[in-house]
Design a protein around this motif. Structure first.
Motif, mmCIF file in Angstrom:
data_model
loop_
_atom_site.group_PDB
_atom_site.id
_atom_site.type_symbol
_atom_site.label_atom_id
_atom_site.label_comp_id
_atom_site.label_asym_id
_atom_site.label_seq_id
_atom_site.Cartn_x
_atom_site.Cartn_y
_atom_site.Cartn_z
ATOM 1 N N LEU A 143 0.830 -1.206 0.000
ATOM 2 C CA LEU A 143 0.000 0.000 0.000
ATOM 3 C C LEU A 143 0.863 1.253 0.000
ATOM 4 C CD1 LEU A 143 -2.647 -0.739 2.772
ATOM 5 C CD2 LEU A 143 -3.029 -0.655 0.304
ATOM 6 N N MET B 14 0.523 4.539 0.340
ATOM 7 C CA MET B 14 -0.267 5.705 0.761
ATOM 8 C C MET B 14 0.616 6.708 1.498
ATOM 9 S SD MET B 14 -3.797 4.119 2.244
ATOM 10 C CE MET B 14 -4.858 3.043 1.298
ATOM 11 N N SER B 15 1.125 6.315 2.678
ATOM 12 C CA SER B 15 1.824 7.264 3.564
ATOM 13 C C SER B 15 3.096 7.820 2.929
ATOM 14 C CB SER B 15 2.206 6.585 4.884
ATOM 15 O OG SER B 15 1.079 6.017 5.479
ATOM 16 N N GLY C 195 0.820 11.151 6.628
ATOM 17 C CA GLY C 195 0.404 9.858 7.169
ATOM 18 C C GLY C 195 -1.042 9.969 7.583
ATOM 19 N N SER C 196 -1.274 10.621 8.734
ATOM 20 C CA SER C 196 -2.650 10.880 9.157
ATOM 21 C C SER C 196 -3.349 11.783 8.153
ATOM 22 C CB SER C 196 -2.663 11.561 10.527
ATOM 23 O OG SER C 196 -2.018 10.742 11.466
ATOM 24 N N TRP D 145 6.851 3.628 5.191
ATOM 25 C CA TRP D 145 6.162 2.632 6.028
ATOM 26 C C TRP D 145 5.400 1.618 5.175
ATOM 27 C CZ3 TRP D 145 8.870 4.036 9.776
ATOM 28 C CH2 TRP D 145 8.909 5.348 10.249
ATOM 29 N N THR E 175 4.428 -1.574 4.102
ATOM 30 C CA THR E 175 4.543 -2.963 4.556
ATOM 31 C C THR E 175 4.648 -3.898 3.355
ATOM 32 O OG1 THR E 175 3.222 -2.427 6.499
ATOM 33 C CG2 THR E 175 3.397 -4.761 5.921
ATOM 34 N N PHE F 256 8.353 -3.201 7.031
ATOM 35 C CA PHE F 256 8.062 -2.018 6.222
ATOM 36 C C PHE F 256 9.299 -1.392 5.594
ATOM 37 C CE2 PHE F 256 8.675 -0.025 10.165
ATOM 38 C CZ PHE F 256 7.532 0.215 10.919
ATOM 39 N N ILE G 132 -1.236 2.940 15.469
ATOM 40 C CA ILE G 132 -0.747 3.913 14.468
ATOM 41 C C ILE G 132 -1.150 3.471 13.061
ATOM 42 C CG2 ILE G 132 1.289 5.029 13.495
ATOM 43 C CD1 ILE G 132 2.748 4.439 16.155
ATOM 44 N N ARG G 133 -0.830 2.226 12.713
ATOM 45 C CA ARG G 133 -1.069 1.760 11.333
ATOM 46 C C ARG G 133 -2.567 1.826 10.992
ATOM 47 N NH1 ARG G 133 0.339 -4.518 12.738
ATOM 48 N NH2 ARG G 133 -1.456 -4.928 14.060
ATOM 49 N N ALA H 125 -4.176 6.593 12.934
ATOM 50 C CA ALA H 125 -3.823 6.765 14.354
ATOM 51 C C ALA H 125 -5.099 6.946 15.186
ATOM 52 C CB ALA H 125 -2.911 7.976 14.514
ATOM 53 N N ASP I 178 -6.084 8.941 17.528
ATOM 54 C CA ASP I 178 -6.693 10.281 17.648
ATOM 55 C C ASP I 178 -7.477 10.651 16.391
ATOM 56 O OD1 ASP I 178 -5.593 10.840 20.175
ATOM 57 O OD2 ASP I 178 -3.668 11.272 19.241
HETATM 58 C C1 FAD Z 1 3.202 -1.221 11.566
HETATM 59 C C2 FAD Z 1 2.849 -0.180 10.556
HETATM 60 C C3 FAD Z 1 2.585 -0.540 9.247
HETATM 61 C C4 FAD Z 1 2.256 0.446 8.301
HETATM 62 N N1 FAD Z 1 2.039 0.065 6.998
HETATM 63 C C5 FAD Z 1 1.755 1.002 6.073
HETATM 64 C C6 FAD Z 1 1.596 0.646 4.695
HETATM 65 O O1 FAD Z 1 1.694 -0.517 4.322
HETATM 66 N N2 FAD Z 1 1.333 1.618 3.809
HETATM 67 C C7 FAD Z 1 1.202 2.917 4.169
HETATM 68 O O2 FAD Z 1 0.919 3.747 3.299
HETATM 69 N N3 FAD Z 1 1.366 3.302 5.456
HETATM 70 C C8 FAD Z 1 1.643 2.379 6.414
HETATM 71 N N4 FAD Z 1 1.834 2.750 7.727
HETATM 72 C C9 FAD Z 1 1.802 4.166 8.049
HETATM 73 C C10 FAD Z 1 0.622 4.590 8.886
HETATM 74 O O3 FAD Z 1 -0.600 4.476 8.225
HETATM 75 C C11 FAD Z 1 0.936 6.013 9.350
HETATM 76 O O4 FAD Z 1 2.083 5.914 10.157
HETATM 77 C C12 FAD Z 1 -0.172 6.597 10.141
HETATM 78 O O5 FAD Z 1 -1.240 6.893 9.306
HETATM 79 C C13 FAD Z 1 0.242 7.844 10.914
HETATM 80 O O6 FAD Z 1 0.868 8.758 10.066
HETATM 81 P P1 FAD Z 1 2.291 9.438 10.492
HETATM 82 O O7 FAD Z 1 3.235 8.356 10.825
HETATM 83 O O8 FAD Z 1 2.654 10.415 9.408
HETATM 84 O O9 FAD Z 1 1.981 10.214 11.810
HETATM 85 P P2 FAD Z 1 1.395 11.695 11.961
HETATM 86 O O10 FAD Z 1 0.346 11.947 10.934
HETATM 87 O O11 FAD Z 1 2.541 12.645 12.020
HETATM 88 O O12 FAD Z 1 0.713 11.597 13.355
HETATM 89 C C14 FAD Z 1 1.446 11.502 14.570
HETATM 90 C C15 FAD Z 1 0.469 11.595 15.728
HETATM 91 O O13 FAD Z 1 -0.114 12.897 15.705
HETATM 92 C C16 FAD Z 1 -1.470 12.821 16.063
HETATM 93 N N5 FAD Z 1 -2.318 13.432 15.002
HETATM 94 C C17 FAD Z 1 -2.000 13.596 13.697
HETATM 95 N N6 FAD Z 1 -3.011 14.200 13.032
HETATM 96 C C18 FAD Z 1 -4.001 14.381 13.936
HETATM 97 C C19 FAD Z 1 -5.322 14.947 13.854
HETATM 98 N N7 FAD Z 1 -5.834 15.412 12.717
HETATM 99 N N8 FAD Z 1 -6.052 14.953 14.987
HETATM 100 C C20 FAD Z 1 -5.566 14.496 16.160
HETATM 101 N N9 FAD Z 1 -4.324 13.969 16.285
HETATM 102 C C21 FAD Z 1 -3.556 13.906 15.205
HETATM 103 C C22 FAD Z 1 -1.816 11.356 16.258
HETATM 104 O O14 FAD Z 1 -1.792 11.065 17.623
HETATM 105 C C23 FAD Z 1 -0.684 10.620 15.593
HETATM 106 O O15 FAD Z 1 -0.409 9.429 16.270
HETATM 107 C C24 FAD Z 1 2.168 1.805 8.688
HETATM 108 C C25 FAD Z 1 2.426 2.163 10.013
HETATM 109 C C26 FAD Z 1 2.774 1.196 10.945
HETATM 110 C C27 FAD Z 1 3.044 1.599 12.359
#
Ligand code: FAD
Length: 373
Positions: A128, A130-131, A136-137, A161, A163, A213, A354-355, A358, A360
Motif C-alpha cells: 500500500l 499511501m503514507s 500519514g494521518s 512505512w 509494509t 516495512f 498507528i497503522r 492513528a 486520535d
Molecule cells: C506497523 C505499521 C505498518 C504500516 N504500513 C503502512 C503501509 O503498508 N502503507 C502505508 O501507506 N502506510 C503504512 N503505515 C503508516 C501509517 O498508516 C501512518 O504511520 C499513520 O497513518 C500515521 O501517520 P504518520 O506516521 O505520518 O503520523 P502523523 O500523521 O505525524 O501523526 C502523529 C500523531 O499525531 C497525532 N495526530 C496527527 N493528526 C491528527 C489529527 N488530525 N487529529 C488528532 N491527532 C492527530 C496522532 O496522535 C498521531 O499518532 C504503517 C504504520 C505502521 C506503524
C-alpha cells in the motif's frame, strides 16, 4: 445498523473446519509457529497459495474474476480462523482485504480481469503506497506526483512505512495528479507493477528487529493509462471507502489472539483476582466480533461504513493492548511459552494504534459524524 448472517452460522462451519484442518496440519508439520501480528509479519506465499487452491482468497468476489461468490460472513469466518491460529497470511492479506474490493468497485472491466484473478490465486502480492514522510494521518497532503505523458503517467515521489514492498509484485499508489486550492481534490489512485524501472525499495527495521516495512522511491516511473484505478482526481472519496475495508476487519482486535489463547489456557493458574479482568476481556471480544459482523454486512450491501470501521479499529486496538497488559500481569518467567509470546506481542504493539489510522484521528472521524445534525 444492518445485520448479517452470523459468521458462526452452521452453513459456514465447513469453512471453519477447512481452515482449522489446514492450519493444524501446517503446525503439525512445523511449517509455521503461531505469532501475534502474523497477518502483517507472517509472509509465506506457499501458505497463501494453499488457501487460494481451496478458493479461500477473494471469497466474496464474482466467480468470473476467480472469486468464490460468497458473502462477507463467509470471509469473516475464514479470517477469524486464520487469525485465531496466528497463521502467516501477509502475502495475500492486503490484496484480499482492500485492493481487490477497491478494484471491484472502481476498476474498469479490463483492470478487474487483469488484477483480481492474480490476487485470488495468490500470484499477486500487494503493498500500500499511501503514507509519505509528511502525509500519514493527513493523507490528502501527499506530494508524490503523477504527470500526464503519452500513453499514461510519469510518477515521482517517496512513500514510507510500506509494509511488504520488498516482496510485493504490485503496489497501490496514491498520487497527486493536479494542484488545486483544496488538497482533497486532484488525487488519483494507480496500480503499479513493482518491477517497473525507477522504483527503489529500502528497508526499515522495526523495534522488534523485524523487516516488514520500507521506504519506496519513485523516479520517473511510467504507469500506463489503464492502471488508473477509478476516476482521475476522485481518489479522496475512493480511498476513504477503501479505509473502511482496511479498518473494519477482525485483524484489528485479533492481532494478539495467539497470546490471548495462551493466557486462557493457563486461566486456572491465574487466581480469582484476575478472573474479573479476564471476564471483561472475553466480553469485549464478543462485542468486537459483533461490530465487525455489522461492518461486513454493510460492505455486503455496497456501503462504506466509515464510522463503524473507525470505531472498530479504535476499540479493537485498545482491546489488543489490554490483552498484552493482562498477559504481562499473569506471565511469570517460569511460564516460558507465555512469556515469549507476551514479549513478542509487546514489541509489535506500538504499531497497533498507528497503522491504518492513528487512534486520535479515528476519534476525530467518529466525533465529526456524531456531531453532524
Ligand atoms: C506497523 C505499521 C505498518 C504500516 N504500513 C503502512 C503501509 O503498508 N502503507 C502505508 O501507506 N502506510 C503504512 N503505515 C503508516 C501509517 O498508516 C501512518 O504511520 C499513520 O497513518 C500515521 O501517520 P504518520 O506516521 O505520518 O503520523 P502523523 O500523521 O505525524 O501523526 C502523529 C500523531 O499525531 C497525532 N495526530 C496527527 N493528526 C491528527 C489529527 N488530525 N487529529 C488528532 N491527532 C492527530 C496522532 O496522535 C498521531 O499518532 C504503517 C504504520 C505502521 C506503524
Amino acid at each position: 445498523m444492518t445485520t448479517t448472517t452470523s459468521p458462526e452460522a452452521p452453513e459456514l462451519a465447513d469453512l471453519r473446519t477447512q481452515v482449522r484442518e489446514l492450519t493444524g496440519q501446517w503446525r503439525a508439520d512445523g511449517r509455521y509457529e503461531p505469532r501475534s501480528d502474523n497477518w502483517m509479519r507472517g509472509f509465506d506465499p506457499d501458505f497463501s497459495r494453499e488457501l487460494a487452491a481451496r478458493g479461500l482468497i477473494g471469497i466474496t468476489w464474482p466467480r468470473t474474476y476467480g472469486g468464490g461468490g460468497r458473502s462477507q460472513a463467509a470471509r469473516l469466518a475464514v479470517n477469524e480462523e486464520l487469525l485465531r491460529a496466528g497463521a502467516p497470511v501477509a502475502a495475500h492479506w492486503i490484496g484480499d482485504r482492500q485492493i481487490g474490493p477497491a478494484v471491484l468497485r472502481h476498476g474498469t472491466p479490463e483492470l478487474r480481469a487483469e488484477i483480481l484473478p492474480g490476487i485470488a490465486a495468490a500470484r499477486y502480492v500487494f503493498c500500500l503506497g499511501m503514507s509519505e514522510p509528511e502525509a500519514g494521518s493527513d493523507l490528502a497532503a501527499v506530494r508524490t506526483t503523477a504527470a500526464r505523458v503519452d500513453g499514461g503517467w510519469r510518477v515521482n515521489g517517496r512513500k514510507i512505512w510500506t509494509t511488504g514492498a520488498h516482496k510485493a509484485t504490485h503496489t497501490y499508489l496514491l498520487a497527486r495528479t493536479e494542484r488545486t486550492e483544496r488538497k482533497h481534490e486532484g488525487l488519483t489512485e494507480f496500480i503499479v507493477d513493482m518491477d517497473t524501472p525507477g522504483i527503489e525499495v529500502s528497508p526499515i527495521v522495526d523495534l522488534a528487529g523485524d523487516h516488514h516495512f520500507n521506504e519506496m522511491t519513485f523516479t520517473d516511473v511510467f504507469v500506463p493509462e489503464h492502471r488508473v484505478l477509478g476516476t482521475v482526481g476522485n481518489a479522496w472519496r475512493q480511498v476513504t471507502e477503501q479505509l473502511s475495508f482496511e479498518r473494519g476487519g477482525p485483524e484489528r482486535f485479533l492481532s494478539t489472539y495467539p497470546l490471548f489463547a495462551l493466557t486462557l489456557r493457563d486461566a486456572e493458574a491465574h487466581g480469582a483476582d484476575t478472573e474479573e479482568r479476564l471476564g471483561r476481556l472475553v466480553a469485549d471480544l464478543a462485542t468486537l466480533r459483533r461490530l465487525t459482523w455489522q461492518v461486513a454486512a454493510s460492505l455486503d450491501q455496497g456501503a462504506a461504513p466509515v464510522v463503524d470501521a473507525a470505531t472498530l479499529k479504535y476499540l479493537g486496538n485498545a482491546f489488543e493492548n489490554d490483552v498484552v497488559d493482562f498477559a504481562r500481569r499473569v506471565c511469570t518467567p517460569d511460564r516460558a511459552e507465555l512469556h515469549a509470546a507476551w514479549a513478542q506481542a509487546l514489541l509489535a504493539s506500538p504499531g497497533f494504534t498507528i497503522r491504518g489510522g492513528a487512534a486520535d484521528v479515528l476519534l476525530s472521524i467518529i466525533a465529526k459524524q456524531e456531531t453532524r445534525p
